[in-house]
Design a protein around this motif. Sequence first.
Motif, PDB file in Angstrom:
ATOM      1  N   VAL A  28       0.850  -1.191   0.000  1.00 23.96           N
ATOM      2  CA  VAL A  28       0.000   0.000   0.000  1.00 23.96           C
ATOM      3  C   VAL A  28       0.886   1.242   0.000  1.00 23.96           C
ATOM      4  O   VAL A  28       1.697   1.421   0.915  1.00 23.96           O
ATOM      5  CB  VAL A  28      -0.930   0.024   1.233  1.00 23.96           C
ATOM      6  N   PRO A  29       0.760   2.091  -1.026  1.00 28.04           N
ATOM      7  CA  PRO A  29       1.571   3.314  -1.069  1.00 28.04           C
ATOM      8  C   PRO A  29       1.366   4.160   0.187  1.00 28.04           C
ATOM      9  O   PRO A  29       0.279   4.196   0.758  1.00 28.04           O
ATOM     10  CB  PRO A  29       1.053   4.037  -2.323  1.00 28.04           C
ATOM     11  N   TYR A  30       2.416   4.828   0.591  1.00 26.33           N
ATOM     12  CA  TYR A  30       2.454   5.692   1.772  1.00 26.33           C
ATOM     13  C   TYR A  30       2.451   4.879   3.073  1.00 26.33           C
ATOM     14  O   TYR A  30       3.260   5.134   3.963  1.00 26.33           O
ATOM     15  CB  TYR A  30       1.295   6.700   1.777  1.00 26.33           C
ATOM     16  N   LEU A  31       1.532   3.914   3.186  1.00 23.12           N
ATOM     17  CA  LEU A  31       1.520   3.098   4.401  1.00 23.12           C
ATOM     18  C   LEU A  31       2.770   2.224   4.504  1.00 23.12           C
ATOM     19  O   LEU A  31       3.175   1.852   5.606  1.00 23.12           O
ATOM     20  CB  LEU A  31       0.271   2.212   4.441  1.00 23.12           C
ATOM     21  N   ASN A  32       3.371   1.893   3.348  1.00 22.36           N
ATOM     22  CA  ASN A  32       4.558   1.042   3.394  1.00 22.36           C
ATOM     23  C   ASN A  32       5.743   1.728   4.058  1.00 22.36           C
ATOM     24  O   ASN A  32       6.717   1.078   4.427  1.00 22.36           O
ATOM     25  CB  ASN A  32       4.944   0.562   1.995  1.00 22.36           C
ATOM     26  N   LYS A  33       5.655   3.043   4.233  1.00 26.33           N
ATOM     27  CA  LYS A  33       6.730   3.757   4.926  1.00 26.33           C
ATOM     28  C   LYS A  33       6.822   3.355   6.393  1.00 26.33           C
ATOM     29  O   LYS A  33       7.858   3.547   7.027  1.00 26.33           O
ATOM     30  CB  LYS A  33       6.526   5.269   4.802  1.00 26.33           C
ATOM     31  N   ILE A  34       5.722   2.815   6.940  1.00 25.38           N
ATOM     32  CA  ILE A  34       5.736   2.372   8.336  1.00 25.38           C
ATOM     33  C   ILE A  34       6.762   1.260   8.534  1.00 25.38           C
ATOM     34  O   ILE A  34       7.359   1.123   9.608  1.00 25.38           O
ATOM     35  CB  ILE A  34       4.334   1.883   8.745  1.00 25.38           C
ATOM     36  N   LEU A  35       6.995   0.476   7.487  1.00 25.63           N
ATOM     37  CA  LEU A  35       7.900  -0.669   7.594  1.00 25.63           C
ATOM     38  C   LEU A  35       9.364  -0.293   7.391  1.00 25.63           C
ATOM     39  O   LEU A  35      10.236  -1.140   7.585  1.00 25.63           O
ATOM     40  CB  LEU A  35       7.520  -1.738   6.560  1.00 25.63           C
ATOM     41  N   TYR A  36       9.646   0.939   6.987  1.00 25.11           N
ATOM     42  CA  TYR A  36      11.020   1.320   6.684  1.00 25.11           C
ATOM     43  C   TYR A  36      11.996   1.036   7.822  1.00 25.11           C
ATOM     44  O   TYR A  36      13.078   0.493   7.590  1.00 25.11           O
ATOM     45  CB  TYR A  36      11.092   2.799   6.301  1.00 25.11           C
ATOM     46  N   PRO A  37      11.669   1.403   9.078  1.00 27.69           N
ATOM     47  CA  PRO A  37      12.652   1.156  10.148  1.00 27.69           C
ATOM     48  C   PRO A  37      13.024  -0.314  10.295  1.00 27.69           C
ATOM     49  O   PRO A  37      14.132  -0.639  10.701  1.00 27.69           O
ATOM     50  CB  PRO A  37      11.939   1.674  11.402  1.00 27.69           C
ATOM     51  N   PHE A  38      12.086  -1.217   9.980  1.00 26.62           N
ATOM     52  CA  PHE A  38      12.357  -2.645  10.116  1.00 26.62           C
ATOM     53  C   PHE A  38      12.933  -3.218   8.823  1.00 26.62           C
ATOM     54  O   PHE A  38      13.747  -4.132   8.844  1.00 26.62           O
ATOM     55  CB  PHE A  38      11.065  -3.383  10.476  1.00 26.62           C
TER      56      PHE A  38
END
Length: 279
Positions: free
Chosen positions: A37-47
Amino acid sequence: YLFARDFQTQVTPNETQRNTLIVAGVYIIVIGILWHVPYLNKILYPFKLLTMSHAFVGLLTCAKIYSIELDPDEGGSTRMKGGISWLTLPAGYLGSSLIGACFIACGFNTNASKVASLVMAVFFLFTLWWARKDWLTWLLILGMSGLTVLFWFVGGGIALRYFVLFIGVMSCMYALWDVVDDTLARKVNTSDASVFAERYGCCPSKVWGFVWLVVAFIFFALGVLVGLVAFKQNVEQQKADAAGFIPVPTLKSAGTSVIPNSRAAWAVALLAGVLELLL
């Protein structure tokens, strides 16, 4: 027959383990949704960006590590010289899945999760040294360290257990999807599988990608099996065990003041918090 029956008994989850498996399943679904999901996938960046396997395998095979560069879209890039390339090239995929499998197994037990978080702190130290000029790495690791410290103090370490489980599931899923994306769904000429096929021949990159995918999936499954076999304690037993293993201060039920179990508990908890924050 007796061995098969004993093995079935060992891998049959108890109530606590069933809850852990359910949470892991929810993690897989949530990660799969967020990933696409665009934009929401940024939540996973730290991991998603905590990729250190190339560098560690390079270090173990006597390579000289120059730097680690992180990119939110492509993951990590390791600059190094020397080492054994037939080990370092697949390390990004297989190393992430192996580390993830270890964290999944540790996610079945509170004390094991504490040990895993300390190991993760050591990984962070090496990563910060190799990527010391990359501000994104510092921000990500400081954020992860803050979460780790916070979860040490929630529910006597239960929150830390589920956090470690999430990191394990995320690492395994990242490895599996990355192999599929780089080698099977599309061919990336700069991918590790393409470079491996070019250097060592024998098979095209898609074949190597499929082999690595199978190995990564085996690691994932082994992580779950080890967790089921090794950690049969229920929640109450884990809380009792965790109270005597690197304990943390407990809170009064009717207030917010902290009551240490002992001076040693205070010292260990404070030291853990300071070390994690410094990382």
